[in-house]
Design an enzyme around this catalytic site. Structure first.
Site, PDB file in Angstrom:
ATOM      1  N   ARG A   1      -8.119   1.375  17.560  1.00 59.19           N
ATOM      2  CA  ARG A   1      -6.990   0.602  17.033  1.00 59.19           C
ATOM      3  C   ARG A   1      -5.814   0.593  17.993  1.00 59.19           C
ATOM      4  O   ARG A   1      -4.801  -0.056  17.704  1.00 59.19           O
ATOM      5  CB  ARG A   1      -6.526   1.215  15.719  1.00 59.19           C
ATOM      6  CG  ARG A   1      -6.995   0.464  14.476  1.00 59.19           C
ATOM      7  CD  ARG A   1      -6.406   1.183  13.295  1.00 59.19           C
ATOM      8  NE  ARG A   1      -6.368   0.458  12.077  1.00 59.19           N
ATOM      9  CZ  ARG A   1      -7.303   0.514  11.125  1.00 59.19           C
ATOM     10  NH1 ARG A   1      -8.388   1.188  11.312  1.00 59.19           N
ATOM     11  NH2 ARG A   1      -7.133  -0.135   9.997  1.00 59.19           N
TER      12      ARG A   1
ATOM     13  N   ARG B   1      -7.813   0.662  -3.260  1.00 59.27           N
ATOM     14  CA  ARG B   1      -7.358   1.631  -2.264  1.00 59.27           C
ATOM     15  C   ARG B   1      -5.865   1.874  -2.423  1.00 59.27           C
ATOM     16  O   ARG B   1      -5.118   0.955  -2.749  1.00 59.27           O
ATOM     17  CB  ARG B   1      -7.633   1.085  -0.858  1.00 59.27           C
ATOM     18  CG  ARG B   1      -9.032   1.350  -0.398  1.00 59.27           C
ATOM     19  CD  ARG B   1      -9.347   0.676   0.906  1.00 59.27           C
ATOM     20  NE  ARG B   1      -8.316   0.772   1.930  1.00 59.27           N
ATOM     21  CZ  ARG B   1      -8.493   0.383   3.182  1.00 59.27           C
ATOM     22  NH1 ARG B   1      -9.656  -0.124   3.561  1.00 59.27           N
ATOM     23  NH2 ARG B   1      -7.530   0.477   4.059  1.00 59.27           N
TER      24      ARG B   1
ATOM     25  N   ARG C   1      -8.702  -6.710  -3.885  1.00 57.39           N
ATOM     26  CA  ARG C   1      -9.868  -5.956  -3.403  1.00 57.39           C
ATOM     27  C   ARG C   1     -10.128  -4.716  -4.253  1.00 57.39           C
ATOM     28  O   ARG C   1      -9.207  -4.021  -4.661  1.00 57.39           O
ATOM     29  CB  ARG C   1      -9.586  -5.541  -1.958  1.00 57.39           C
ATOM     30  CG  ARG C   1     -10.623  -4.628  -1.368  1.00 57.39           C
ATOM     31  CD  ARG C   1     -10.634  -4.710   0.123  1.00 57.39           C
ATOM     32  NE  ARG C   1      -9.578  -3.944   0.764  1.00 57.39           N
ATOM     33  CZ  ARG C   1      -9.463  -3.826   2.084  1.00 57.39           C
ATOM     34  NH1 ARG C   1     -10.310  -4.450   2.885  1.00 57.39           N
ATOM     35  NH2 ARG C   1      -8.493  -3.120   2.608  1.00 57.39           N
TER      36      ARG C   1
ATOM     37  N   LYS D   1     -14.027  -6.885   7.981  1.00 54.88           N
ATOM     38  CA  LYS D   1     -14.753  -5.987   8.902  1.00 54.88           C
ATOM     39  C   LYS D   1     -15.704  -5.056   8.153  1.00 54.88           C
ATOM     40  O   LYS D   1     -16.855  -4.918   8.510  1.00 54.88           O
ATOM     41  CB  LYS D   1     -13.791  -5.040   9.652  1.00 54.88           C
ATOM     42  CG  LYS D   1     -12.814  -5.641  10.559  1.00 54.88           C
ATOM     43  CD  LYS D   1     -12.090  -4.546  11.359  1.00 54.88           C
ATOM     44  CE  LYS D   1     -11.274  -3.565  10.532  1.00 54.88           C
ATOM     45  NZ  LYS D   1     -10.103  -4.110   9.876  1.00 54.88           N
TER      46      LYS D   1
ATOM     47  N   ARG E   1       0.646  -2.550   7.569  1.00 51.90           N
ATOM     48  CA  ARG E   1      -0.641  -2.488   8.282  1.00 51.90           C
ATOM     49  C   ARG E   1      -0.811  -3.702   9.185  1.00 51.90           C
ATOM     50  O   ARG E   1      -1.331  -3.599  10.298  1.00 51.90           O
ATOM     51  CB  ARG E   1      -1.789  -2.391   7.269  1.00 51.90           C
ATOM     52  CG  ARG E   1      -1.887  -0.994   6.649  1.00 51.90           C
ATOM     53  CD  ARG E   1      -2.608  -0.985   5.326  1.00 51.90           C
ATOM     54  NE  ARG E   1      -3.992  -1.355   5.420  1.00 51.90           N
ATOM     55  CZ  ARG E   1      -4.725  -1.771   4.378  1.00 51.90           C
ATOM     56  NH1 ARG E   1      -4.190  -1.857   3.181  1.00 51.90           N
ATOM     57  NH2 ARG E   1      -5.968  -2.079   4.549  1.00 51.90           N
TER      58      ARG E   1
HETATM   59  P1  AMP Z   1      -9.050   1.007   7.293  1.00 53.62           P
HETATM   60  O1  AMP Z   1      -9.960   1.448   6.196  1.00 53.62           O
HETATM   61  O2  AMP Z   1      -9.803   0.772   8.605  1.00 53.62           O
HETATM   62  O3  AMP Z   1      -8.175  -0.150   6.918  1.00 53.62           O
HETATM   63  O4  AMP Z   1      -8.081   2.235   7.591  1.00 53.62           O
HETATM   64  C1  AMP Z   1      -7.177   2.715   6.603  1.00 53.62           C
HETATM   65  C2  AMP Z   1      -6.052   3.498   7.252  1.00 53.62           C
HETATM   66  O5  AMP Z   1      -6.592   4.628   7.941  1.00 53.62           O
HETATM   67  C3  AMP Z   1      -5.263   2.748   8.319  1.00 53.62           C
HETATM   68  O6  AMP Z   1      -4.246   1.939   7.748  1.00 53.62           O
HETATM   69  C4  AMP Z   1      -4.704   3.909   9.141  1.00 53.62           C
HETATM   70  O7  AMP Z   1      -3.632   4.541   8.463  1.00 53.62           O
HETATM   71  C5  AMP Z   1      -5.858   4.890   9.148  1.00 53.62           C
HETATM   72  N1  AMP Z   1      -6.792   4.634  10.299  1.00 53.62           N
HETATM   73  C6  AMP Z   1      -8.090   4.250  10.241  1.00 53.62           C
HETATM   74  N2  AMP Z   1      -8.621   4.143  11.463  1.00 53.62           N
HETATM   75  C7  AMP Z   1      -7.631   4.462  12.339  1.00 53.62           C
HETATM   76  C8  AMP Z   1      -7.528   4.518  13.760  1.00 53.62           C
HETATM   77  N3  AMP Z   1      -8.585   4.207  14.547  1.00 53.62           N
HETATM   78  N4  AMP Z   1      -6.344   4.888  14.297  1.00 53.62           N
HETATM   79  C9  AMP Z   1      -5.282   5.208  13.526  1.00 53.62           C
HETATM   80  N5  AMP Z   1      -5.288   5.164  12.191  1.00 53.62           N
HETATM   81  C10 AMP Z   1      -6.456   4.790  11.585  1.00 53.62           C
END
Ligand code: AMP
Length: 214
Positions: free
Chosen positions: A88, A160, A127, A13, A171
């Site tokens: 989400r 990360r 990654r 994404k 996740r």
């Molecule tokens: P990502 O970079 O999109 O994989 O997001 C990393 C982490 O941020 C996720 O595993 C969640 O802990 C938190 N996070 C990001 N976006 C959201 C969202 N829309 N709702 C809840 N937690 C989020």
């Protein structure tokens, strides 16, 4: 263009959103990036989000909706946007509908990037990301030109904190339980497009553009 990109962690994404945002000259709004920045700056939001993110859980809906509400107030988001990582949960999707309707944009495109679970863990543990500009690399499939240095901005690349095998499994579980219903939510509205996320970055990008043109 107003686009929501949905997909499990490691589906590509962020990479695809970066490419499309650059081409379309619209902002790439990644809630994960916004949260990571808050964690780095140790803001109130960052302090609340850090342990949840490290464990691979989801940050509460009210905090996330507040972030998006604020981000939409910025001038650059008026022309369009690519949402990556939001919504989400179904609650977030419903609140987003209300926000967009309030701004006079009732319709957005939604793309679900399809990648099987067995591919995801392999992608994530290899990654590297740029903490400065958000560029994403894969040690084998799309490595940086110079070891651990971002091609785009020259910053030192890092893994990360939540890209560990244990956090990835949590996740993925959160994705299945809380985000998969969001896919159904948009399917019921007939807004959903599905794009095969397997293959090279360029192949997926071509499929994504083709799907959006249909
Ligand atoms: P990502 O970079 O999109 O994989 O997001 C990393 C982490 O941020 C996720 O595993 C969640 O802990 C938190 N996070 C990001 N976006 C959201 C969202 N829309 N709702 C809840 N937690 C989020």
């Amino acid at each position: 263009m107003k686009l929501i990109l949905i997909g499990p962690p490691g589906s590509g994404k962020g990479t695809q959103a970066n490419l499309l945002a650059e081409k379309q000259r619209i902002p790439h709004i990644s809630t994960g990036d916004i949260l990571r920045e808050a964690v780095k700056r140790q803001t109130e939001l960052g302090k609340k989000a850090a342990p949840i993110m490290a464990a691979g859980g989801l940050v509460p809906d009210d905090l996330m909706v507040g972030i998006i509400r604020e981000r939409f107030k910025d001038e650059d988001a008026r022309r369009g946007f690519i949402l990556d990582g939001f919504p989400r949960t179904v609650v977030q999707a419903e609140k987003l509908d209300q926000l967009l309707t309030g701004n006079g944009d009732s319709r957005v495109s939604v793309v679900n990037l399809l990648v099987p679970d067995e591919v995801i863990v392999g992608r994530i543990v290899a990654r590297l990301t740029c903490p400065s500009c958000g560029a994403i690399y894969h040690l084998e499939n799309s490595p940086p030109k110079k070891d651990e240095v971002c091609d785009r901005c020259g910053a030192k690349l890092t893994a990360r904190a939540d890209d560990t095998e244990t956090a990835v499994r949590t996740r993925l579980d959160a994705f299945r339980r809380q985000t998969a219903p969001v896919v159904g939510y948009y399917r019921n509205k007939s807004w959903l497009r599905e794009v095969d996320g397997l293959g090279t970055v360029q192949e997926v990008f071509e499929r994504l553009e083709q799907s959006l043109a249909e």
